[in-house]
Design a protein around this motif. Structure first.
Motif, PDB file in Angstrom:
ATOM      1  N   GLU A 107       0.830  -1.204   0.000  1.00  0.00           N
ATOM      2  CA  GLU A 107       0.000   0.000   0.000  1.00  0.00           C
ATOM      3  C   GLU A 107       0.869   1.261   0.000  1.00  0.00           C
ATOM      4  N   GLU A 108       0.316   2.297  -0.611  1.00  0.00           N
ATOM      5  CA  GLU A 108       0.997   3.597  -0.726  1.00  0.00           C
ATOM      6  C   GLU A 108       1.525   4.102   0.639  1.00  0.00           C
ATOM      7  N   PHE A 109       0.717   3.920   1.710  1.00  0.00           N
ATOM      8  CA  PHE A 109       1.133   4.482   3.009  1.00  0.00           C
ATOM      9  C   PHE A 109       2.387   3.809   3.560  1.00  0.00           C
ATOM     10  N   ARG A 110       2.750   2.636   2.991  1.00  0.00           N
ATOM     11  CA  ARG A 110       3.982   1.976   3.452  1.00  0.00           C
ATOM     12  C   ARG A 110       5.209   2.418   2.661  1.00  0.00           C
ATOM     13  N   HIS A 111       4.986   3.263   1.641  1.00  0.00           N
ATOM     14  CA  HIS A 111       6.119   3.655   0.788  1.00  0.00           C
ATOM     15  C   HIS A 111       6.998   4.704   1.456  1.00  0.00           C
ATOM     16  N   HIS A 112       6.419   5.407   2.422  1.00  0.00           N
ATOM     17  CA  HIS A 112       7.229   6.441   3.078  1.00  0.00           C
ATOM     18  C   HIS A 112       7.651   6.003   4.473  1.00  0.00           C
TER      19      HIS A 112
END
Ligand code: DQA
Length: 146
Positions: A107-112
């Motif tokens: 998920e996108e929120f784990r990319h940062h």
């Protein structure tokens, strides 16, 4: 002997039971015994896990001026915790950020990551082997860093 701490954050006590399709079917304690045996001659390893952000920070403070390295899987705090970033910045011991899964395929929120900028480097996506790679990375740091 070098002293290295493996520090696991929230929900990583459930390894082996938790979402095995992502994190695998092996419990961490079992893997940790294998790591200890592998590095028995070379590294004094220790392991600490907590689901509580402040306990992770306390542990970083406790070892962060005398130990040689920390392999940190901060779990979901990776993506949220400025306090962990500050703790890593505040100590002398180099910290390697590790993840079992490839967070960039998820998920996108784990990319940062809030902590990568304070760590010496990041290893992710190699399953439990990410921890061994983290130890190797610490052992291969220039002497001035470790
Ligand atoms: C994790 C990835 C994180 O996004 C997640 O919150 C975890 C585990 C990993 O090891 O792949 O708890 O850090």
């Amino acid at each position: 002997m070098k002293k290295i701490l493996i520090l696991n954050g929230p929900n990583l006590n459930l390894l082996g039971k938790r979402e095995p399709g992502i994190y695998g079917a092996r419990g961490f304690e079992d893997y940790y015994e294998e790591l200890r045996a592998r590095y028995a001659e070379k590294v004094e390893l220790d392991y600490f896990q907590s689901n509580i952000e402040g306990e992770l920070i306390n542990k970083i403070h406790e070892v962060g001026f005398s130990w040689d390295g920390i392999v940190l899987n901060a779990g979901a705090y990776t993506h949220t915790s400025i306090a962990l970033q500050d703790a890593i910045r505040g100590v002398k011991t180099p910290v390697v950020e590790v993840h079992i899964s490839n967070v960039h395929q998820r998920e996108e929120f784990r990319h940062h990551s809030m902590i990568s900028c304070a760590c010496v480097g990041v290893i992710c996506g190699f399953g439990l082997d990410s921890y061994r790679l983290g130890i190797e990375a610490l052992l291969n740091l220039p002497a001035s860093t470790l």
